[in-house]
Motif scaffolding. Structure first.
Motif, PDB file in Angstrom:
ATOM      1  N   GLY A   1      -1.889  15.112 -21.537  1.00 31.58           N
ATOM      2  CA  GLY A   1      -1.855  16.377 -20.835  1.00 31.58           C
ATOM      3  C   GLY A   1      -2.016  16.248 -19.332  1.00 31.58           C
ATOM      4  N   HIS A   2      -2.270  15.035 -18.843  1.00 35.18           N
ATOM      5  CA  HIS A   2      -2.480  14.805 -17.413  1.00 35.18           C
ATOM      6  C   HIS A   2      -1.132  14.714 -16.720  1.00 35.18           C
ATOM      7  CE1 HIS A   2      -3.943  13.013 -13.707  1.00 35.18           C
ATOM      8  NE2 HIS A   2      -3.054  12.061 -13.853  1.00 35.18           N
ATOM      9  N   THR A   3      -1.056  15.268 -15.539  1.00 41.54           N
ATOM     10  CA  THR A   3       0.136  15.089 -14.711  1.00 41.54           C
ATOM     11  C   THR A   3      -0.285  14.545 -13.363  1.00 41.54           C
ATOM     12  OG1 THR A   3       2.009  16.140 -13.640  1.00 41.54           O
ATOM     13  CG2 THR A   3       0.100  17.543 -14.039  1.00 41.54           C
ATOM     14  N   CYS A   4       0.376  13.515 -12.929  1.00 46.53           N
ATOM     15  CA  CYS A   4       0.029  12.908 -11.637  1.00 46.53           C
ATOM     16  C   CYS A   4       0.532  13.757 -10.477  1.00 46.53           C
ATOM     17  CB  CYS A   4       0.627  11.512 -11.543  1.00 46.53           C
ATOM     18  SG  CYS A   4      -0.177  10.375 -12.665  1.00 46.53           S
ATOM     19  N   ASP A   5       1.324  14.763 -10.754  1.00 48.79           N
ATOM     20  CA  ASP A   5       1.812  15.614  -9.685  1.00 48.79           C
ATOM     21  C   ASP A   5       0.673  16.343  -8.991  1.00 48.79           C
ATOM     22  OD1 ASP A   5       4.421  14.890 -10.146  1.00 48.79           O
ATOM     23  OD2 ASP A   5       4.767  16.518 -11.561  1.00 48.79           O
ATOM     24  N   SER A   6      -0.489  16.413  -9.629  1.00 49.29           N
ATOM     25  CA  SER A   6      -1.630  17.088  -9.013  1.00 49.29           C
ATOM     26  C   SER A   6      -2.277  16.244  -7.941  1.00 49.29           C
ATOM     27  CB  SER A   6      -2.659  17.457 -10.087  1.00 49.29           C
ATOM     28  OG  SER A   6      -3.156  16.297 -10.696  1.00 49.29           O
ATOM     29  N   HIS A   7      -1.871  14.988  -7.797  1.00 55.54           N
ATOM     30  CA  HIS A   7      -2.475  14.104  -6.778  1.00 55.54           C
ATOM     31  C   HIS A   7      -1.731  14.249  -5.483  1.00 55.54           C
ATOM     32  CE1 HIS A   7      -5.256  12.100  -9.412  1.00 55.54           C
ATOM     33  NE2 HIS A   7      -4.292  11.984 -10.287  1.00 55.54           N
TER      34      HIS A   7
ATOM     35  N   ILE B   1       0.849  -1.188   0.000  1.00 53.30           N
ATOM     36  CA  ILE B   1       0.000   0.000   0.000  1.00 53.30           C
ATOM     37  C   ILE B   1       0.887   1.240   0.000  1.00 53.30           C
ATOM     38  CG2 ILE B   1      -1.795   1.291   1.232  1.00 53.30           C
ATOM     39  CD1 ILE B   1      -2.585  -1.351   2.613  1.00 53.30           C
ATOM     40  N   PRO B   2       0.706   2.150  -0.965  1.00 55.29           N
ATOM     41  CA  PRO B   2       1.471   3.404  -0.945  1.00 55.29           C
ATOM     42  C   PRO B   2       0.932   4.296   0.172  1.00 55.29           C
ATOM     43  CG  PRO B   2      -0.131   3.466  -2.715  1.00 55.29           C
ATOM     44  CD  PRO B   2      -0.223   2.095  -2.097  1.00 55.29           C
ATOM     45  N   ILE B   3       1.827   4.788   1.028  1.00 51.87           N
ATOM     46  CA  ILE B   3       1.376   5.574   2.180  1.00 51.87           C
ATOM     47  C   ILE B   3       2.176   6.868   2.344  1.00 51.87           C
ATOM     48  CG2 ILE B   3       0.469   3.605   3.463  1.00 51.87           C
ATOM     49  CD1 ILE B   3       3.105   3.633   5.109  1.00 51.87           C
ATOM     50  N   ASN B   4       1.606   7.769   3.133  1.00 49.10           N
ATOM     51  CA  ASN B   4       2.293   9.000   3.492  1.00 49.10           C
ATOM     52  C   ASN B   4       2.975   8.810   4.854  1.00 49.10           C
ATOM     53  OD1 ASN B   4       0.282   9.300   5.468  1.00 49.10           O
ATOM     54  ND2 ASN B   4      -0.886  10.766   4.252  1.00 49.10           N
ATOM     55  N   GLU B   5       3.509   9.893   5.406  1.00 54.43           N
ATOM     56  CA  GLU B   5       4.224   9.820   6.680  1.00 54.43           C
ATOM     57  C   GLU B   5       3.339   9.334   7.830  1.00 54.43           C
ATOM     58  OE1 GLU B   5       4.054  12.527   4.755  1.00 54.43           O
ATOM     59  OE2 GLU B   5       6.096  12.976   4.123  1.00 54.43           O
ATOM     60  N   ALA B   6       2.045   9.590   7.753  1.00 55.11           N
ATOM     61  CA  ALA B   6       1.108   9.207   8.812  1.00 55.11           C
ATOM     62  C   ALA B   6       0.598   7.771   8.679  1.00 55.11           C
ATOM     63  CB  ALA B   6      -0.076  10.174   8.830  1.00 55.11           C
ATOM     64  N   GLY B   7       1.024   7.060   7.644  1.00 56.13           N
ATOM     65  CA  GLY B   7       0.570   5.692   7.445  1.00 56.13           C
ATOM     66  C   GLY B   7      -0.791   5.581   6.794  1.00 56.13           C
ATOM     67  N   VAL B   8      -1.193   6.664   6.111  1.00 54.85           N
ATOM     68  CA  VAL B   8      -2.476   6.712   5.403  1.00 54.85           C
ATOM     69  C   VAL B   8      -2.211   6.563   3.909  1.00 54.85           C
ATOM     70  CG1 VAL B   8      -4.451   8.203   4.862  1.00 54.85           C
ATOM     71  CG2 VAL B   8      -3.546   8.134   7.184  1.00 54.85           C
ATOM     72  N   LEU B   9      -3.112   5.875   3.220  1.00 52.81           N
ATOM     73  CA  LEU B   9      -2.963   5.659   1.783  1.00 52.81           C
ATOM     74  C   LEU B   9      -2.696   6.974   1.051  1.00 52.81           C
ATOM     75  CD1 LEU B   9      -4.544   3.318  -0.588  1.00 52.81           C
ATOM     76  CD2 LEU B   9      -5.103   5.675  -1.025  1.00 52.81           C
ATOM     77  N   ASP B  10      -1.666   6.985   0.223  1.00 49.43           N
ATOM     78  CA  ASP B  10      -1.347   8.131  -0.625  1.00 49.43           C
ATOM     79  C   ASP B  10      -2.141   7.945  -1.917  1.00 49.43           C
ATOM     80  OD1 ASP B  10      -0.042   9.967  -2.448  1.00 49.43           O
ATOM     81  OD2 ASP B  10       1.655   9.986  -1.069  1.00 49.43           O
ATOM     82  N   ALA B  11      -2.784   8.993  -2.389  1.00 45.18           N
ATOM     83  CA  ALA B  11      -3.708   8.900  -3.529  1.00 45.18           C
ATOM     84  C   ALA B  11      -3.075   8.354  -4.807  1.00 45.18           C
ATOM     85  CB  ALA B  11      -4.349  10.252  -3.805  1.00 45.18           C
TER      86      ALA B  11
ATOM     87  N   HIS C   1      10.532   7.504  -8.772  1.00 49.91           N
ATOM     88  CA  HIS C   1       9.455   7.239  -9.724  1.00 49.91           C
ATOM     89  C   HIS C   1       9.987   7.337 -11.152  1.00 49.91           C
ATOM     90  CE1 HIS C   1       5.438   8.562 -11.669  1.00 49.91           C
ATOM     91  NE2 HIS C   1       5.502   7.260 -11.621  1.00 49.91           N
ATOM     92  N   GLU C   2      10.117   6.205 -11.787  1.00 52.31           N
ATOM     93  CA  GLU C   2      10.511   6.078 -13.190  1.00 52.31           C
ATOM     94  C   GLU C   2       9.586   5.025 -13.805  1.00 52.31           C
ATOM     95  OE1 GLU C   2      12.967   7.752 -14.787  1.00 52.31           O
ATOM     96  OE2 GLU C   2      13.566   8.837 -12.980  1.00 52.31           O
ATOM     97  N   PRO C   3       9.246   5.176 -15.078  1.00 49.46           N
ATOM     98  CA  PRO C   3       8.347   4.193 -15.695  1.00 49.46           C
ATOM     99  C   PRO C   3       8.814   2.750 -15.509  1.00 49.46           C
ATOM    100  CG  PRO C   3       8.656   6.053 -17.154  1.00 49.46           C
ATOM    101  CD  PRO C   3       9.629   6.233 -16.012  1.00 49.46           C
ATOM    102  N   GLY C   4       7.944   1.933 -14.941  1.00 56.42           N
ATOM    103  CA  GLY C   4       8.201   0.509 -14.789  1.00 56.42           C
ATOM    104  C   GLY C   4       9.017   0.096 -13.575  1.00 56.42           C
TER     105      GLY C   4
ATOM    106  N   PHE D   1       0.123   6.064  -6.234  1.00 57.46           N
ATOM    107  CA  PHE D   1       1.204   5.196  -5.786  1.00 57.46           C
ATOM    108  C   PHE D   1       2.569   5.611  -6.304  1.00 57.46           C
ATOM    109  CE2 PHE D   1       2.116   2.952  -9.584  1.00 57.46           C
ATOM    110  CZ  PHE D   1       2.946   1.871  -9.328  1.00 57.46           C
ATOM    111  N   GLY D   2       2.660   6.272  -7.440  1.00 58.74           N
ATOM    112  CA  GLY D   2       3.947   6.637  -8.012  1.00 58.74           C
ATOM    113  C   GLY D   2       4.662   7.780  -7.332  1.00 58.74           C
ATOM    114  N   HIS D   3       3.979   8.487  -6.458  1.00 54.75           N
ATOM    115  CA  HIS D   3       4.587   9.654  -5.816  1.00 54.75           C
ATOM    116  C   HIS D   3       4.554   9.573  -4.296  1.00 54.75           C
ATOM    117  CE1 HIS D   3       5.008  11.724  -9.630  1.00 54.75           C
ATOM    118  NE2 HIS D   3       3.815  11.249  -9.929  1.00 54.75           N
TER     119      HIS D   3
END
Length: 122
Positions: free
Chosen positions: A116-122, A7-17, A46-49, A19-21
């Motif tokens: 045109g989408h960037t995942c940095d907005s998540h 599970i991708p998580i943040n510092e608090a142990g909560v799911l990060d929206a 974060h690199e493709p693959g 996974f790549g960031h």
């Protein structure tokens, strides 16, 4: 039966929206329906693959996340890792217990990687 859920998580142990960031990944080992251990690992850049390969190398059988690109999903599926997208932003224990009890609700994949989408907005 033993599972290892990533599970991708943040510092608090909560799911990060997305996974790549995320800052960390929780790898939760489940045996016979009970949580046995949780390891918090720092993912590679974060690199493709790269992340799907790393997740598979760390023995994950399943990934629970908010959003993930199609390429990453395909790579993980090809490595026999099940992917569940659209999970709510909850702590790892809540997510895993709900998953094991078949009560975890999934919504749409938060990341579709349209032009045109960037995942940095998540």
């Amino acid at each position: 039966m033993t599972k290892k859920i990533a599970i991708p998580i943040n510092e608090a142990g909560v799911l990060d929206a997305h996974f790549g960031h995320c800052k960390f990944f929780a790898f939760i080992t489940v045996k016979n329906g009970n949580i046995k251990s949780e390891d918090k690992l720092v993912p590679p850049p974060h690199e493709p693959g790269v992340l799907p390969q790393w997740i598979a190398e760390n023995g994950a059988s399943d990934v629970i996340c908010g959003g993930m690109g199609r390429k990453a999903i395909d790579i993980l599926n090809n490595k026999q890792v099940n992917v569940f997208v659209g999970a709510p932003q909850e702590d790892t224990k809540t997510l895993v217990e709900s998953f094991l009890n078949n009560t975890l609700t999934f919504t749409a994949n938060y990341c579709n990687h349209k032009e045109g989408h960037t995942c940095d907005s998540h």
